[in-house]
Design an enzyme around this catalytic site. Sequence first.
Site, PDB file in Angstrom:
ATOM      1  N   GLU A  21       4.581   2.214  -9.856  1.00  0.00           N
ATOM      2  CA  GLU A  21       3.401   1.463 -10.684  1.00  0.00           C
ATOM      3  C   GLU A  21       1.970   2.187 -10.481  1.00  0.00           C
ATOM      4  O   GLU A  21       1.141   2.335 -11.551  1.00  0.00           O
ATOM      5  CB  GLU A  21       3.194  -0.048 -10.061  1.00  0.00           C
ATOM      6  CG  GLU A  21       4.398  -0.986 -10.688  1.00  0.00           C
ATOM      7  CD  GLU A  21       4.878  -1.948  -9.605  1.00  0.00           C
ATOM      8  OE1 GLU A  21       4.031  -2.396  -8.913  1.00  0.00           O
ATOM      9  OE2 GLU A  21       5.915  -2.573  -9.807  1.00  0.00           O
ATOM     10  N   GLU A  70      13.173   5.442  -5.644  1.00  0.00           N
ATOM     11  CA  GLU A  70      13.184   3.811  -6.511  1.00  0.00           C
ATOM     12  C   GLU A  70      13.329   4.710  -7.808  1.00  0.00           C
ATOM     13  O   GLU A  70      12.227   4.893  -8.617  1.00  0.00           O
ATOM     14  CB  GLU A  70      11.801   3.528  -6.236  1.00  0.00           C
ATOM     15  CG  GLU A  70      11.638   2.921  -4.540  1.00  0.00           C
ATOM     16  CD  GLU A  70      10.662   1.746  -4.767  1.00  0.00           C
ATOM     17  OE1 GLU A  70      10.971   0.595  -4.116  1.00  0.00           O
ATOM     18  OE2 GLU A  70       9.600   1.838  -5.220  1.00  0.00           O
ATOM     19  N   GLY A 102      11.942  -3.873 -10.728  1.00  0.00           N
ATOM     20  CA  GLY A 102      11.589  -5.241 -11.316  1.00  0.00           C
ATOM     21  C   GLY A 102      12.208  -5.506 -12.700  1.00  0.00           C
ATOM     22  O   GLY A 102      11.873  -6.343 -13.368  1.00  0.00           O
ATOM     23  N   SER A 117      15.289  -3.670  -7.459  1.00  0.00           N
ATOM     24  CA  SER A 117      16.068  -4.899  -7.640  1.00  0.00           C
ATOM     25  C   SER A 117      16.968  -5.185  -6.502  1.00  0.00           C
ATOM     26  O   SER A 117      18.006  -5.651  -6.896  1.00  0.00           O
ATOM     27  CB  SER A 117      16.643  -4.930  -9.036  1.00  0.00           C
ATOM     28  OG  SER A 117      15.498  -4.855 -10.100  1.00  0.00           O
ATOM     29  N   HIS A 160       3.908   4.888  -5.324  1.00  0.00           N
ATOM     30  CA  HIS A 160       4.717   3.854  -5.889  1.00  0.00           C
ATOM     31  C   HIS A 160       4.644   4.163  -7.377  1.00  0.00           C
ATOM     32  O   HIS A 160       3.913   4.392  -7.959  1.00  0.00           O
ATOM     33  CB  HIS A 160       4.200   2.501  -5.630  1.00  0.00           C
ATOM     34  CG  HIS A 160       5.062   1.329  -6.312  1.00  0.00           C
ATOM     35  ND1 HIS A 160       5.177   1.009  -7.350  1.00  0.00           N
ATOM     36  CD2 HIS A 160       6.092   0.539  -5.311  1.00  0.00           C
ATOM     37  CE1 HIS A 160       6.203   0.076  -7.308  1.00  0.00           C
ATOM     38  NE2 HIS A 160       6.708  -0.227  -6.317  1.00  0.00           N
ATOM     39  N   ASN A 184       7.375  -5.032  -0.384  1.00  0.00           N
ATOM     40  CA  ASN A 184       6.059  -4.655  -1.167  1.00  0.00           C
ATOM     41  C   ASN A 184       5.632  -5.871  -1.790  1.00  0.00           C
ATOM     42  O   ASN A 184       6.078  -6.161  -2.918  1.00  0.00           O
ATOM     43  CB  ASN A 184       6.188  -3.433  -2.031  1.00  0.00           C
ATOM     44  CG  ASN A 184       5.163  -2.885  -2.966  1.00  0.00           C
ATOM     45  OD1 ASN A 184       3.956  -3.423  -2.695  1.00  0.00           O
ATOM     46  ND2 ASN A 184       5.337  -2.081  -3.909  1.00  0.00           N
ATOM     47  N   LYS A 222       2.715  -6.377  -3.416  1.00  0.00           N
ATOM     48  CA  LYS A 222       2.094  -6.115  -4.615  1.00  0.00           C
ATOM     49  C   LYS A 222       0.991  -6.785  -4.782  1.00  0.00           C
ATOM     50  O   LYS A 222       0.231  -7.552  -4.008  1.00  0.00           O
ATOM     51  CB  LYS A 222       3.085  -6.126  -6.117  1.00  0.00           C
ATOM     52  CG  LYS A 222       4.276  -5.277  -5.858  1.00  0.00           C
ATOM     53  CD  LYS A 222       5.125  -5.219  -7.049  1.00  0.00           C
ATOM     54  CE  LYS A 222       6.479  -4.313  -6.661  1.00  0.00           C
ATOM     55  NZ  LYS A 222       7.334  -4.057  -8.011  1.00  0.00           N
TER      56      LYS A 222
HETATM   57  C1  PEP Z   1       9.332  -2.188  -5.645  1.00  0.00           C
HETATM   58  O1  PEP Z   1       8.302  -2.433  -6.362  1.00  0.00           O
HETATM   59  O2  PEP Z   1       9.031  -1.114  -4.922  1.00  0.00           O
HETATM   60  C2  PEP Z   1      10.538  -2.709  -6.131  1.00  0.00           C
HETATM   61  C3  PEP Z   1      11.598  -1.993  -5.464  1.00  0.00           C
HETATM   62  O3  PEP Z   1      10.494  -3.761  -6.654  1.00  0.00           O
HETATM   63  P1  PEP Z   1      11.631  -4.715  -7.003  1.00  0.00           P
HETATM   64  O4  PEP Z   1      12.393  -4.831  -5.729  1.00  0.00           O
HETATM   65  O5  PEP Z   1      11.166  -6.210  -7.572  1.00  0.00           O
HETATM   66  O6  PEP Z   1      12.586  -4.025  -7.999  1.00  0.00           O
END
Ligand code: PEP
Length: 249
Positions: free
Chosen positions: A96, A166, A172, A212, A94, A9, A11
């Site tokens: 966000e 997630e 992040g 992460s 997601h 992703n 973003k």
């Molecule tokens: C995400 O935004 O779906 C995500 C998993 O981000 P990160 O890997 O940076 O934690």
Amino acid sequence: MRKKIVAGNWKMNNNKQETAELIESLKLLSFSTDVRVMIAPAHTHLVQAEKLTQGATIEVLAQNMNAAESGAYTGEISARMLQSININKVILGHSERRAYYNETDSVLKKKVETALRHDMEVVFCFGEELEERKKECHFEVVRTQLETALFGLKPSRWSKIILAYEPVWAIGTGETASPEQAQEMHAFIRGLISLKYDQNLADSVPILYGGSVKPANASAIFSQPDVDGGLIGGSALNVEDFASIIQSV
Ligand code: PEP
């Protein structure tokens, strides 16, 4: 047997040139045919990404879309628009989008229904926040998210659903769920699907982990029996890291 999936992703990162460069670098790598590799560039670069990945085993997905078919929704894009540029997959839910754009599970239910009506594949994201995990109500939160957004679907619709658990506290932040925490939640999710539908359907749904994931922790997480791959944010922007994560699955 569920196929493994690693989806990046991107973003709101990468301009047109950077998007092209990252795709060209990914194309130079060779991946096992046992894994589906996906990338989600910004909407503005989907046409280019779709063209550049033709003939390569890299699938392109959108990061979001609107539930409505068309109309007065300034700034939004529809399923029909995506399909007109050969994009038939979309990330929905997601954290966000949930946090900054008020996407509730009821809104997401409509988005999922629209995507499926268009025969699009959906990577559906969900997961608890830190406070919810601290209060130990994370299973209940996940149950409600899935029940509201997805459990009204007919069983046949599930062939187009990829789940992405997630935990928000891991996105992040550099903080990752331990392999055991991921497995525990993924097994719980499969159990919920089995109760609502049946074991065959539960066994067929891919469940990705996101939060992460890095080259250093990917294998341990991906080796869990109910983890079918990952949704990757930050590490998907670096070709070596993303390649290493794909090779860990
Ligand atoms: C995400 O935004 O779906 C995500 C998993 O981000 P990160 O890997 O940076 O934690």
